[in-house]
Design an enzyme around this catalytic site. Structure first.
Site, PDB file in Angstrom:
ATOM      1  N   GLY A 202      64.032  24.454  40.510  1.00 23.03           N
ATOM      2  CA  GLY A 202      63.405  25.303  40.894  1.00 23.03           C
ATOM      3  C   GLY A 202      63.940  25.743  42.612  1.00 23.03           C
ATOM      4  O   GLY A 202      63.444  26.594  43.050  1.00 23.03           O
TER       5      GLY A 202
ATOM      6  N   ARG B 116      46.955  38.470  54.810  1.00 24.99           N
ATOM      7  CA  ARG B 116      45.571  38.111  54.721  1.00 24.99           C
ATOM      8  C   ARG B 116      45.272  36.713  55.609  1.00 24.99           C
ATOM      9  O   ARG B 116      43.767  37.034  55.927  1.00 24.99           O
ATOM     10  CB  ARG B 116      45.183  38.083  53.544  1.00 24.99           C
ATOM     11  CG  ARG B 116      45.173  39.867  52.937  1.00 24.99           C
ATOM     12  CD  ARG B 116      45.205  40.081  51.394  1.00 24.99           C
ATOM     13  NE  ARG B 116      46.218  39.558  50.405  1.00 24.99           N
ATOM     14  CZ  ARG B 116      46.204  39.531  49.570  1.00 24.99           C
ATOM     15  NH1 ARG B 116      44.639  40.149  48.708  1.00 24.99           N
ATOM     16  NH2 ARG B 116      46.933  39.062  48.641  1.00 24.99           N
ATOM     17  N   GLN B 117      46.094  35.949  55.848  1.00 30.04           N
ATOM     18  CA  GLN B 117      45.479  34.606  56.851  1.00 30.04           C
ATOM     19  C   GLN B 117      46.040  34.831  57.601  1.00 30.04           C
ATOM     20  O   GLN B 117      46.928  34.334  58.902  1.00 30.04           O
ATOM     21  CB  GLN B 117      46.887  33.837  55.993  1.00 30.04           C
ATOM     22  CG  GLN B 117      46.079  33.524  54.258  1.00 30.04           C
ATOM     23  CD  GLN B 117      47.034  32.086  53.978  1.00 30.04           C
ATOM     24  OE1 GLN B 117      46.122  30.806  54.458  1.00 30.04           O
ATOM     25  NE2 GLN B 117      46.920  32.335  52.593  1.00 30.04           N
TER      26      GLN B 117
ATOM     27  N   HIS C  88      48.652  43.818  56.884  1.00 28.46           N
ATOM     28  CA  HIS C  88      47.318  44.075  56.984  1.00 28.46           C
ATOM     29  C   HIS C  88      46.784  44.344  57.868  1.00 28.46           C
ATOM     30  O   HIS C  88      45.276  44.867  57.864  1.00 28.46           O
ATOM     31  CB  HIS C  88      47.405  42.927  55.730  1.00 28.46           C
ATOM     32  CG  HIS C  88      45.305  43.038  55.842  1.00 28.46           C
ATOM     33  ND1 HIS C  88      44.721  42.993  54.850  1.00 28.46           N
ATOM     34  CD2 HIS C  88      44.501  41.670  56.516  1.00 28.46           C
ATOM     35  CE1 HIS C  88      43.601  43.174  54.725  1.00 28.46           C
ATOM     36  NE2 HIS C  88      43.990  42.414  55.627  1.00 28.46           N
TER      37      HIS C  88
ATOM     38  N   ASP D 138      35.997  49.539  53.535  1.00 23.20           N
ATOM     39  CA  ASP D 138      35.393  48.627  53.871  1.00 23.20           C
ATOM     40  C   ASP D 138      34.967  48.694  55.534  1.00 23.20           C
ATOM     41  O   ASP D 138      35.871  50.054  55.402  1.00 23.20           O
ATOM     42  CB  ASP D 138      35.563  46.969  54.210  1.00 23.20           C
ATOM     43  CG  ASP D 138      36.928  46.345  53.930  1.00 23.20           C
ATOM     44  OD1 ASP D 138      37.398  47.299  54.837  1.00 23.20           O
ATOM     45  OD2 ASP D 138      38.020  45.618  53.372  1.00 23.20           O
TER      46      ASP D 138
ATOM     47  N   LYS E  77      30.869  46.515  53.042  1.00 20.64           N
ATOM     48  CA  LYS E  77      29.990  45.788  51.722  1.00 20.64           C
ATOM     49  C   LYS E  77      29.774  44.503  52.023  1.00 20.64           C
ATOM     50  O   LYS E  77      29.665  44.003  53.588  1.00 20.64           O
ATOM     51  CB  LYS E  77      31.331  45.632  51.142  1.00 20.64           C
ATOM     52  CG  LYS E  77      31.944  45.192  51.969  1.00 20.64           C
ATOM     53  CD  LYS E  77      33.386  45.420  50.783  1.00 20.64           C
ATOM     54  CE  LYS E  77      34.862  44.887  51.420  1.00 20.64           C
ATOM     55  NZ  LYS E  77      36.427  44.262  50.792  1.00 20.64           N
TER      56      LYS E  77
ATOM     57  N   ARG F  43      29.427  40.663  50.614  1.00 17.35           N
ATOM     58  CA  ARG F  43      30.199  39.523  50.504  1.00 17.35           C
ATOM     59  C   ARG F  43      28.493  38.066  50.408  1.00 17.35           C
ATOM     60  O   ARG F  43      28.811  37.941  51.584  1.00 17.35           O
ATOM     61  CB  ARG F  43      31.495  38.639  50.746  1.00 17.35           C
ATOM     62  CG  ARG F  43      32.566  40.015  50.617  1.00 17.35           C
ATOM     63  CD  ARG F  43      33.718  39.303  50.587  1.00 17.35           C
ATOM     64  NE  ARG F  43      35.184  40.078  50.540  1.00 17.35           N
ATOM     65  CZ  ARG F  43      35.782  40.957  49.251  1.00 17.35           C
ATOM     66  NH1 ARG F  43      35.039  40.445  48.337  1.00 17.35           N
ATOM     67  NH2 ARG F  43      36.396  41.803  49.381  1.00 17.35           N
TER      68      ARG F  43
ATOM     69  N   ALA G  96      41.239  44.338  42.014  1.00 19.35           N
ATOM     70  CA  ALA G  96      40.614  46.171  42.095  1.00 19.35           C
ATOM     71  C   ALA G  96      39.127  45.550  41.663  1.00 19.35           C
ATOM     72  O   ALA G  96      38.424  47.110  41.886  1.00 19.35           O
ATOM     73  CB  ALA G  96      40.849  46.392  41.164  1.00 19.35           C
ATOM     74  N   GLY G  97      38.993  44.787  42.303  1.00 13.66           N
ATOM     75  CA  GLY G  97      37.151  44.301  42.165  1.00 13.66           C
ATOM     76  C   GLY G  97      36.309  45.327  42.672  1.00 13.66           C
ATOM     77  O   GLY G  97      35.770  46.091  42.827  1.00 13.66           O
TER      78      GLY G  97
END
Length: 338
Positions: free
Chosen positions: A47, A105-106, A139, A181, A204, A206, A236-237
């Site tokens: 790898g 996103r982090q 992001h 959001d 929203k 959570r 996509a939720g």
């Protein structure tokens, strides 16, 4: 003026179709053929990533084209190894063109004892010898500050504005731009200004990550054609739930414009069964066969804007000029003609 005769581009395995399209667009802009530098980017049996560059790059202005999308770790490692290979081959400057910046996103510590992985990735890129980054719709804008090198963050909203004006010609007064959001309001507002449409928000809440407990629409969407705008669509939720909430609140239609179509399972199935009439994504991430086969998903190209941005960086011209819809019209000539 640049010291080299032409920009040279090298690609990894993340999105070779986009890389080839960027090279073609650069050839059109320059009036001379721009080829991808011949390389070998492979894996050993265990790898490990191996890169070999077959052309002389000494003193050249090099652009590495590589999204750090799924598989994120493999694609990130390819990018780092390619940068190291070019640095050790005496390239004059190395620019990483990362249409989709993984790990974005982090970008902050959400709770105790968690990492800020976006900063770690920034450190790794700089350590590998990369001297400039070109990306699209980070992001979180503050990620630019994680780097001590120049970062050019392009925006999809000017391209989306051209597409919306073409697709909804004669219906522009019915449009309502929606942020899924509160955190994405600035991004949605940017598109709303460009198409002169009002703005609404889906708030929203959570109970735990990946699970949306409750959604509330802020603003009147009655009889409106709603356009949800966001930077990333993963499973996509949230997107499909937001579309349902908008329809329940009186919207006439719901469409979505998302920059980065991560679209992990079961996203395509959810989109097919959703009340959304269409989902528009860019090709910043290579589309899978399942994504291409989903009739409600449409892909708009980013090659024209990235090709022009690369040429602007190479020639020392402004990249921020590409933030304007009017600037992009001639670059996307023919695609959105009347």
């Amino acid at each position: 003026m640049p010291s080299t005769s032409e920009p040279k581009i090298i690609t990894g395995n993340a999105n070779p179709e986009l890389s080839a399209a960027i090279a073609r667009r650069m050839s059109i802009h320059r009036g001379s053929r721009v080829e991808l530098v011949k390389t070998r980017v492979e894996r050993f049996n265990d790898g490990e990533v191996f890169v070999e560059v077959f052309e002389n790059v000494r003193g050249e202005d090099m652009f590495i084209l590589q999204s750090t999308s799924n598989p994120a770790n493999d694609n990130l490692m390819e990018l780092l190894v390619m940068a190291d290979a070019l640095r050790r081959s005496s390239a004059q400057r190395i620019t990483a063109v990362i249409p989709y910046f993984g790990y974005a996103r982090q970008d902050r510590r959400t709770k105790a004892r968690t990492p800020i992985t976006a900063k770690l990735v920034a450190n790794m890129l700089v350590g590998a010898g990369i001297e400039r980054v070109l990306t699209m719709d980070l992001h979180a804008a503050q990620i630019q500050g994680f780097f001590d090198i120049p970062v050019d963050n392009l925006y999809a909203s000017p391209v989306f504005a051209l597409d919306v004006a073409h697709q909804f010609k004669g219906r522009m007064d019915e449009l309502m731009v929606v942020s899924p959001d509160v955190g994405g309001v600035a991004r949605a507002r940017e598109l709303a200004k460009r198409i002169n449409a009002p703005l609404s928000i889906v708030d929203k809440r959570r109970e735990k990550p990946g699970e949306v407990a409750e959604m509330t629409v802020i603003g009147d969407v009655t009889d409106k054609v709603c356009i949800i705008v966001d930077d990333i669509c993963d499973t996509a939720g949230t997107l499909c739930k937001a579309a349902e909430t908008l329809m329940e609140s009186g919207a006439k239609e719901v469409h979505s414009y998302i920059t980065h179509g991560v679209l992990s399972d079961p996203a395509c199935e959810r989109i097919s069964k959703s009340v959304m009439k269409s989902l528009v994504i860019t090709d910043s991430i290579a589309a899978t066969d399942e994504v291409r086969a989903t009739k409600d998903i449409r892909i708009v190209p980013t090659a024209p804007i990235f090709a022009q941005a690369i040429l602007n960086i190479w020639s020392g011209q402004s990249v921020s000029s590409l933030f304007e819809t009017e600037t992009l019209k001639p670059i996307y000539e023919g695609m959105y003609s009347a």
